[in-house]
Design a protein around this motif. Sequence first.
Motif, mmCIF file in Angstrom:
data_model
loop_
_atom_site.group_PDB
_atom_site.id
_atom_site.type_symbol
_atom_site.label_atom_id
_atom_site.label_comp_id
_atom_site.label_asym_id
_atom_site.label_seq_id
_atom_site.Cartn_x
_atom_site.Cartn_y
_atom_site.Cartn_z
ATOM 1 N N ARG A 35 0.843 -1.524 0.164
ATOM 2 C CA ARG A 35 0.054 -0.019 -0.123
ATOM 3 C C ARG A 35 0.836 1.306 0.020
ATOM 4 O O ARG A 35 0.217 2.371 0.070
ATOM 5 N N ARG A 36 2.053 1.090 -0.166
ATOM 6 C CA ARG A 36 2.998 2.401 -0.392
ATOM 7 C C ARG A 36 2.616 3.201 -1.507
ATOM 8 O O ARG A 36 2.296 2.740 -2.582
ATOM 9 N N PRO A 37 2.467 4.305 -1.378
ATOM 10 C CA PRO A 37 1.958 5.535 -2.473
ATOM 11 C C PRO A 37 3.059 5.473 -3.593
ATOM 12 O O PRO A 37 4.343 5.141 -3.477
ATOM 13 N N TYR A 38 2.603 5.667 -4.681
ATOM 14 C CA TYR A 38 3.628 6.035 -5.856
ATOM 15 C C TYR A 38 3.903 7.670 -5.677
ATOM 16 O O TYR A 38 2.884 8.636 -5.667
ATOM 17 N N VAL A 39 5.142 7.837 -5.497
ATOM 18 C CA VAL A 39 5.440 9.096 -5.069
ATOM 19 C C VAL A 39 6.581 9.818 -6.168
ATOM 20 O O VAL A 39 7.359 9.164 -6.511
#
Length: 269
Positions: free
Chosen positions: A195-199
Motif C-alpha cells: 500500500r505504499r503510495p506512488y511518489v
Amino acid sequence: MTDETIGSVGYRDVPAEQGGAAGRTWWDANAEEYLDEHGDFLGAVEFCWCPEGLREADAHLLGDLDGRRVLEVGAGAAQCSRWLAARGVEVVATDVSGGMLGRGAALNASTGVPVPLVQADARRLPFADASFDVAFTSFGAIPFVPDAGAIHREVARVLRPGGSWVFSVTHPLRWAFPDDPSTHGLTANRSYFDRRPYVETDTAGRVAYAEYHRTFGDHVREVVAAGLLIEDVVEPEWPADNQEVWGGWGPVRGAYLPGTAIFRTRSAG
C-alpha cells in the motif's frame, strides 16, 4: 513535473501531510497540460466516468436527478457538472486546485454553460449537513489523499438521508501491474497488498506528487465506516471502438484487465 525537476519516483512511504498536500500544487501546475492532452476525450460539456469512455448518458449511474441537488467532488474543470447543468440539474462543482477551477471558469464562459465552482478540500467540504441529494466524483480526490475515509465521511455528512455517493477510481487490481498500456503492463511486478503510495519528489527532495493505493477491501471498509451502504460496483469493459491511450490505460491492457471500479453507495435513512 518535467524531467529537469523530478528528483526521484517510486513507491515509498511519505509523511501524510506532505502526500496529502501535494495534489493541489501538482494539479495547479499541470492543469493546462492535462486538459490539452485529454480535453478532446473528456469534452467540455460531457460526463465521462473513466478512460474506458463510459458516459453517464449511457450508464445512468446517478439515477433520476429531477429536482435533486448534486455535488461534484474533485471536479477538475467541471466537465461532468457542466453536462448535468445543461440538462437543468442543480449542481455545484468543487476542487482543491485553483488551476483546474480556473480552466473550469474558462470553459464556463466559452461553452455558455456555467456551473458554480468552489475551491475546497474534499476532506473539509464547506457545506451544511444534509444539503445535497447526490454526490459523485470521476477519478477525483480519492486517489490523491492518504485518508480517503475522511472524504467519505464528509460526503456522508452533506448528503440527505438516502442520498447517493458514486465514485470512480483506478481498479485496485491495476496496482500490481506496471503502469504501461502495452503487453509489458500485463505482467504483475509488485504485490497487490503493497500500500505504499506512488511518489514523485522534486530535486530538493520535496513530495511533488503522491497517488495512493487501496485494495478492494480497503475501499469497502472506508465506505462502510462512513455509514454508507454499497449498492453496486461497476467494472467497465474496454469498448472495441476506443483506441485512446491514457497513461496505463489502453485497448491492449483493457482487453484483459479491468482499469476502473465505480462504487455506487448511498447514505442510510
